[in-house]
Scaffold this motif. Sequence first.
Motif, PDB file in Angstrom:
ATOM      1  N   THR A  21      18.688  -3.290  12.793  1.00 36.94           N
ATOM      2  CA  THR A  21      20.210  -1.932  11.944  1.00 36.94           C
ATOM      3  C   THR A  21      19.351  -1.300  11.121  1.00 36.94           C
ATOM      4  O   THR A  21      19.939  -0.432  10.406  1.00 36.94           O
ATOM      5  N   SER A  22      18.145  -1.746  10.654  1.00 36.88           N
ATOM      6  CA  SER A  22      17.420  -1.285   9.247  1.00 36.88           C
ATOM      7  C   SER A  22      18.499  -1.391   7.741  1.00 36.88           C
ATOM      8  O   SER A  22      18.072  -0.707   7.602  1.00 36.88           O
ATOM      9  N   THR A  23      19.211  -2.712   7.670  1.00 33.17           N
ATOM     10  CA  THR A  23      19.523  -2.670   7.082  1.00 33.17           C
ATOM     11  C   THR A  23      19.602  -3.755   6.315  1.00 33.17           C
ATOM     12  O   THR A  23      18.517  -4.723   6.007  1.00 33.17           O
ATOM     13  N   VAL A  24      19.892  -4.259   4.783  1.00 30.79           N
ATOM     14  CA  VAL A  24      19.421  -5.175   3.837  1.00 30.79           C
ATOM     15  C   VAL A  24      20.151  -5.307   3.144  1.00 30.79           C
ATOM     16  O   VAL A  24      21.031  -4.471   3.010  1.00 30.79           O
ATOM     17  N   ARG A  25      20.484  -6.425   2.611  1.00 30.66           N
ATOM     18  CA  ARG A  25      21.550  -6.965   2.179  1.00 30.66           C
ATOM     19  C   ARG A  25      21.948  -8.004   1.087  1.00 30.66           C
ATOM     20  O   ARG A  25      20.229  -8.233   0.931  1.00 30.66           O
ATOM     21  N   LEU A  26      21.675  -7.046  -0.194  1.00 28.10           N
ATOM     22  CA  LEU A  26      20.894  -8.115  -1.470  1.00 28.10           C
ATOM     23  C   LEU A  26      21.974  -8.835  -2.275  1.00 28.10           C
ATOM     24  O   LEU A  26      23.126  -7.964  -2.457  1.00 28.10           O
ATOM     25  N   GLY A  27      21.649  -9.409  -3.283  1.00 25.89           N
ATOM     26  CA  GLY A  27      23.314 -10.456  -3.835  1.00 25.89           C
ATOM     27  C   GLY A  27      22.829 -10.258  -4.945  1.00 25.89           C
ATOM     28  O   GLY A  27      20.961 -10.924  -4.893  1.00 25.89           O
ATOM     29  N   GLY A  28      22.605 -10.452  -6.146  1.00 25.57           N
ATOM     30  CA  GLY A  28      22.812 -11.044  -7.782  1.00 25.57           C
ATOM     31  C   GLY A  28      23.474 -10.544  -8.700  1.00 25.57           C
ATOM     32  O   GLY A  28      23.795  -8.901  -8.600  1.00 25.57           O
ATOM     33  N   SER A  29      22.279 -10.122 -10.169  1.00 20.52           N
ATOM     34  CA  SER A  29      22.453  -9.255 -11.151  1.00 20.52           C
ATOM     35  C   SER A  29      21.675  -7.281 -11.064  1.00 20.52           C
ATOM     36  O   SER A  29      21.153  -7.794 -12.641  1.00 20.52           O
ATOM     37  N   MET A  30      20.721  -7.478  -9.917  1.00 21.39           N
ATOM     38  CA  MET A  30      19.926  -6.807  -9.392  1.00 21.39           C
ATOM     39  C   MET A  30      20.748  -4.908 -10.181  1.00 21.39           C
ATOM     40  O   MET A  30      22.123  -5.214 -10.339  1.00 21.39           O
ATOM     41  N   THR A  31      19.858  -4.412 -10.652  1.00 19.62           N
ATOM     42  CA  THR A  31      20.425  -3.017 -10.892  1.00 19.62           C
ATOM     43  C   THR A  31      19.598  -1.588  -9.440  1.00 19.62           C
ATOM     44  O   THR A  31      18.897  -2.019  -8.984  1.00 19.62           O
ATOM     45  N   VAL A  32      20.384  -1.166  -9.446  1.00 19.78           N
ATOM     46  CA  VAL A  32      20.325   0.063  -8.075  1.00 19.78           C
ATOM     47  C   VAL A  32      19.021   0.736  -8.686  1.00 19.78           C
ATOM     48  O   VAL A  32      18.369   0.577  -7.474  1.00 19.78           O
ATOM     49  N   GLU A  33      19.079   0.919 -10.071  1.00 18.16           N
ATOM     50  CA  GLU A  33      17.234   1.371  -9.775  1.00 18.16           C
ATOM     51  C   GLU A  33      16.060   1.057 -10.103  1.00 18.16           C
ATOM     52  O   GLU A  33      15.739   0.863  -9.516  1.00 18.16           O
ATOM     53  N   ASP A  34      16.881  -0.271 -10.155  1.00 19.20           N
ATOM     54  CA  ASP A  34      15.199  -1.606 -10.239  1.00 19.20           C
ATOM     55  C   ASP A  34      14.986  -1.817  -8.398  1.00 19.20           C
ATOM     56  O   ASP A  34      14.029  -1.449  -7.862  1.00 19.20           O
ATOM     57  N   VAL A  35      15.903  -1.558  -7.657  1.00 16.62           N
ATOM     58  CA  VAL A  35      16.087  -1.642  -5.998  1.00 16.62           C
ATOM     59  C   VAL A  35      15.405  -0.616  -5.576  1.00 16.62           C
ATOM     60  O   VAL A  35      14.356  -0.079  -5.219  1.00 16.62           O
ATOM     61  N   LEU A  36      16.001   1.014  -5.781  1.00 13.57           N
ATOM     62  CA  LEU A  36      15.296   2.028  -5.706  1.00 13.57           C
ATOM     63  C   LEU A  36      13.559   2.060  -5.899  1.00 13.57           C
ATOM     64  O   LEU A  36      12.720   2.466  -4.911  1.00 13.57           O
ATOM     65  N   ASP A  37      13.481   1.600  -7.418  1.00 11.02           N
ATOM     66  CA  ASP A  37      12.173   2.010  -7.931  1.00 11.02           C
ATOM     67  C   ASP A  37      10.957   1.261  -7.018  1.00 11.02           C
ATOM     68  O   ASP A  37       9.634   1.332  -6.956  1.00 11.02           O
ATOM     69  N   ALA A  38      11.756   0.150  -6.496  1.00  8.34           N
ATOM     70  CA  ALA A  38      11.072  -0.840  -5.714  1.00  8.34           C
ATOM     71  C   ALA A  38      10.225  -0.343  -4.453  1.00  8.34           C
ATOM     72  O   ALA A  38       9.482  -0.804  -3.774  1.00  8.34           O
ATOM     73  N   PHE A  39      10.805   0.985  -3.630  1.00  7.93           N
ATOM     74  CA  PHE A  39      10.064   1.075  -2.604  1.00  7.93           C
ATOM     75  C   PHE A  39       9.189   2.543  -3.168  1.00  7.93           C
ATOM     76  O   PHE A  39       9.008   3.403  -2.427  1.00  7.93           O
ATOM     77  N   THR A  40       9.217   2.526  -4.351  1.00  5.07           N
ATOM     78  CA  THR A  40       8.114   3.782  -4.719  1.00  5.07           C
ATOM     79  C   THR A  40       6.859   3.971  -4.451  1.00  5.07           C
ATOM     80  O   THR A  40       5.895   2.863  -4.039  1.00  5.07           O
ATOM     81  N   GLY A  41       6.237   4.877  -3.744  1.00  2.92           N
ATOM     82  CA  GLY A  41       4.934   4.790  -3.070  1.00  2.92           C
ATOM     83  C   GLY A  41       4.928   4.396  -2.078  1.00  2.92           C
ATOM     84  O   GLY A  41       3.993   3.682  -0.701  1.00  2.92           O
ATOM     85  N   THR A  42       6.212   4.158  -1.203  1.00  2.41           N
ATOM     86  CA  THR A  42       6.058   3.527   0.301  1.00  2.41           C
ATOM     87  C   THR A  42       6.705   4.279   1.415  1.00  2.41           C
ATOM     88  O   THR A  42       6.826   4.893   0.895  1.00  2.41           O
TER      89      THR A  42
END
Length: 67
Positions: free
Chosen positions: A39-60
């Motif tokens: 389904t090309s989906t990822v479920r995350l749990g924790g105290s992370m920020t949306v900005e940090d999650v989206l930044d993880a894909f920079t350069g990919t």
Amino acid sequence: MRELTLYVGGMGCRRCVREVTARLRDIPGVRTVVADAATSTVRLGGSMTVEDVLDAFTGTTYRPELD
């Protein structure tokens, strides 16, 4: 605990799942990562920020979108 669901365009195989999971696991505050290539989906749990999650894909080639 915060939960986020992402649609990750370009994540359609097991190798992609491993790569995306590894990137997301290293984000501060991430406690759980569950990725599904079918389904090309990822479920995350924790105290992370949306900005940090989206930044993880920079350069990919992956294109994350919040669900």
